[in-house]
Design an enzyme around this catalytic site. Structure first.
Site, PDB file in Angstrom:
ATOM      1  N   LYS A 165      -4.442  -4.351  -7.210  1.00 21.21           N
ATOM      2  CA  LYS A 165      -2.840  -3.866  -7.026  1.00 21.21           C
ATOM      3  C   LYS A 165      -2.624  -4.960  -5.631  1.00 21.21           C
ATOM      4  O   LYS A 165      -3.052  -4.757  -4.358  1.00 21.21           O
ATOM      5  CB  LYS A 165      -2.803  -2.617  -6.502  1.00 21.21           C
ATOM      6  CG  LYS A 165      -1.602  -2.141  -5.673  1.00 21.21           C
ATOM      7  CD  LYS A 165      -1.455  -0.404  -5.587  1.00 21.21           C
ATOM      8  CE  LYS A 165      -0.365  -0.181  -4.515  1.00 21.21           C
ATOM      9  NZ  LYS A 165      -0.311   1.194  -4.468  1.00 21.21           N
ATOM     10  N   LYS A 207       9.826   7.326  -4.173  1.00 24.49           N
ATOM     11  CA  LYS A 207       8.888   8.317  -5.058  1.00 24.49           C
ATOM     12  C   LYS A 207       8.904   9.524  -4.328  1.00 24.49           C
ATOM     13  O   LYS A 207       8.671   9.827  -3.041  1.00 24.49           O
ATOM     14  CB  LYS A 207       7.560   7.614  -5.047  1.00 24.49           C
ATOM     15  CG  LYS A 207       7.691   6.502  -6.217  1.00 24.49           C
ATOM     16  CD  LYS A 207       6.283   5.971  -6.716  1.00 24.49           C
ATOM     17  CE  LYS A 207       5.732   5.104  -5.833  1.00 24.49           C
ATOM     18  NZ  LYS A 207       6.362   3.861  -5.785  1.00 24.49           N
ATOM     19  N   VAL A 234       6.145  -3.463  -5.399  1.00 23.54           N
ATOM     20  CA  VAL A 234       7.858  -3.687  -4.880  1.00 23.54           C
ATOM     21  C   VAL A 234       7.668  -4.799  -3.981  1.00 23.54           C
ATOM     22  O   VAL A 234       8.537  -5.935  -3.952  1.00 23.54           O
ATOM     23  CB  VAL A 234       8.451  -2.370  -4.569  1.00 23.54           C
ATOM     24  CG1 VAL A 234       9.863  -2.756  -4.032  1.00 23.54           C
ATOM     25  CG2 VAL A 234       8.770  -1.714  -5.730  1.00 23.54           C
ATOM     26  N   GLU A 284       8.438  -5.620 -11.757  1.00 26.06           N
ATOM     27  CA  GLU A 284       7.196  -5.684 -11.141  1.00 26.06           C
ATOM     28  C   GLU A 284       5.965  -5.377 -12.284  1.00 26.06           C
ATOM     29  O   GLU A 284       6.201  -4.984 -13.232  1.00 26.06           O
ATOM     30  CB  GLU A 284       7.290  -4.699  -9.877  1.00 26.06           C
ATOM     31  CG  GLU A 284       7.370  -3.192 -10.493  1.00 26.06           C
ATOM     32  CD  GLU A 284       6.547  -2.161  -9.759  1.00 26.06           C
ATOM     33  OE1 GLU A 284       5.364  -2.488  -9.506  1.00 26.06           O
ATOM     34  OE2 GLU A 284       7.185  -0.883  -9.495  1.00 26.06           O
ATOM     35  N   ASP A 313       6.661  -1.848   1.078  1.00 26.93           N
ATOM     36  CA  ASP A 313       8.179  -2.001   0.327  1.00 26.93           C
ATOM     37  C   ASP A 313       9.097  -1.932   1.423  1.00 26.93           C
ATOM     38  O   ASP A 313      10.074  -2.781   1.296  1.00 26.93           O
ATOM     39  CB  ASP A 313       8.217  -0.919  -0.677  1.00 26.93           C
ATOM     40  CG  ASP A 313       7.264  -1.164  -1.956  1.00 26.93           C
ATOM     41  OD1 ASP A 313       6.521  -1.820  -1.866  1.00 26.93           O
ATOM     42  OD2 ASP A 313       7.337   0.096  -2.840  1.00 26.93           O
TER      43      ASP A 313
HETATM   44  N1  PSU Z   1       7.505   2.882  -9.188  1.00 28.19           N
HETATM   45  C1  PSU Z   1       6.800   3.439 -10.305  1.00 28.19           C
HETATM   46  N2  PSU Z   1       5.571   3.551 -10.522  1.00 28.19           N
HETATM   47  C2  PSU Z   1       4.688   3.030  -9.397  1.00 28.19           C
HETATM   48  C3  PSU Z   1       5.183   2.189  -8.484  1.00 28.19           C
HETATM   49  C4  PSU Z   1       6.744   2.254  -8.175  1.00 28.19           C
HETATM   50  O1  PSU Z   1       7.558   3.981 -11.133  1.00 28.19           O
HETATM   51  O2  PSU Z   1       3.504   2.787  -9.674  1.00 28.19           O
HETATM   52  C5  PSU Z   1       4.406   1.167  -7.418  1.00 28.19           C
HETATM   53  C6  PSU Z   1       5.499  -0.057  -7.021  1.00 28.19           C
HETATM   54  O3  PSU Z   1       4.873  -1.043  -7.181  1.00 28.19           O
HETATM   55  C7  PSU Z   1       5.438   0.468  -5.437  1.00 28.19           C
HETATM   56  C8  PSU Z   1       4.006   1.068  -5.179  1.00 28.19           C
HETATM   57  O4  PSU Z   1       5.707  -0.841  -4.538  1.00 28.19           O
HETATM   58  O5  PSU Z   1       3.836   2.069  -6.321  1.00 28.19           O
HETATM   59  C9  PSU Z   1       4.020   1.738  -3.796  1.00 28.19           C
HETATM   60  O6  PSU Z   1       2.922   1.686  -3.462  1.00 28.19           O
HETATM   61  P1  PSU Z   1       2.330   1.958  -1.647  1.00 28.19           P
HETATM   62  O7  PSU Z   1       2.801   3.243  -1.778  1.00 28.19           O
HETATM   63  O8  PSU Z   1       0.790   2.011  -1.651  1.00 28.19           O
HETATM   64  O9  PSU Z   1       3.058   0.820  -0.957  1.00 28.19           O
END
Ligand code: PSU
Ligand code: MN
Length: 300
Positions: A85, A157, A105, A24, A139
């Site tokens: 993004k 995360k 993702v 990604e 995701d």
């Molecule tokens: N994993 C990492 N760093 C990141 C991300 C994932 O180690 O920055 C990113 C991925 O692209 C994931 C996004 O899809 O963070 C999730 O963001 P949100 O919570 O806004 O959906």
């Protein structure tokens, strides 16, 4: 208008049934600081190659959905500062308005599947956020919708509500594999106290489950979770301290939506003296390696 563009290298590998690993780009443009972002993007591609597979970093450039980038394109993503993004909802707008965008993702899965790729490596998936607003990363539903795809990550995360995220995965029937572990990893931490569905210790074991899933035609990506290497793990006390501070700061500043994840990651990196950044890079590198090894077992 041609919306999809496979690099000639990815097209050749994929056409010949050789292993390809999707990567990604949000982590490059928005997840890691400069200059580590470009170094890591290059390093991940190199690791995939060392394992005998072809890397396919996915991003949107001038509205074109690119599968496989050259070095100048990687550098542009890492340094331009004008890369959006792009989640799933943004895909048609990015195409129509000819945006440059880094794929999350969710949107990477969407593009990778259409390009016929079977394995995708990332850091940590998005999930159910903490806090009052029911903020659920795109995701998750995209992982549930995908089929014929193995997603290699280090769990969700740690900034998220991990028990709620674990429940979501179960409700939507996403099979969670612990790679050399019995607990769902928590991104910067090796353990979360939450169970995986099955443990696998080798790429071949994962490959066998993936092949069974593909044969069954079961939907939902196969989620393979690899703990951060022990040497890169962030000490739990330091992690909790920096996480609490980052969450409180986000709340005070009213940070939400697509800004929230990048904000939390960058605050934690600063507050931990770079410990979370080192962990993030270590787990990304390991996931790319494991993904390439799994791709080897699925070739043809
Ligand atoms: N994993 C990492 N760093 C990141 C991300 C994932 O180690 O920055 C990113 C991925 O692209 C994931 C996004 O899809 O963070 C999730 O963001 P949100 O919570 O806004 O959906
Ligand atoms: Mn969100």
């Amino acid at each position: 208008m041609t919306i999809f563009k496979l690099s000639s290298e990815v097209e050749a590998a994929s056409g010949a049934g050789r292993p390809v690993v999707a990567l990604e780009s949000t982590v490059i443009a928005h997840g890691l600081p400069r200059p580590q972002n470009l170094e890591t993007a290059r390093r991940l591609e190199q690791i995939v190659r060392e394992e005998g597979a072809t890397p396919a970093t996915i991003a949107i450039l001038g509205g074109v959905f690119c599968v496989g980038l050259d070095d100048a394109q990687l550098e542009h993503l890492a340094t331009s500062g004008d890369v959006k993004k792009i989640s799933r909802r943004d895909l048609p707008v990015a195409a129509a308005r000819r945006w440059d965008g880094a794929t999350t993702v969710a949107s990477t899965i969407w593009i990778a599947e259409r390009a016929g790729l079977k394995v995708f490596a990332t850091g940590g998936i998005g999930g159910v956020h903490r806090g009052r607003l029911p903020d659920v990363s795109a995701d998750l539903p995209e992982l549930a919708r995908a089929a014929r795809l193995v997603v290699v990550c280090s769990g969700a995360k740690v900034v998220l509500d991990l028990p709620a995220t674990r429940e979501w995965l179960e409700t939507y029937g996403i099979t969670v594999v612990g790679y050399g572990c019995d607990e769902l990893p928590a991104f910067y931490l090796r353990r979360s106290g939450l169970p995986v569905d099955v443990r696998a210790d080798t790429p071949e074991e994962v490959g066998a489950i993936a092949r069974a899933q593909f044969e069954l035609g079961k939907d939902g990506a196969l989620l393979v979770c690899v703990p951060v290497p022990a040497a890169g793990e962030v000490p739990a006390d330091l992690l909790n301290e920096t996480l609490e501070a980052a969450l409180a700061e986000a709340e005070r500043n009213g940070i939400n939506g697509r800004e929230l994840t990048p904000f939390l990651l960058s605050r934690m990196s600063r507050q931990s003296g770079g410990a979370t950044l080192r962990a993030n890079i270590a787990l990304l590198e390991q996931n790319a390696r494991v993904a390439a090894q799994i791709a080897q077992t699925l070739k043809g």
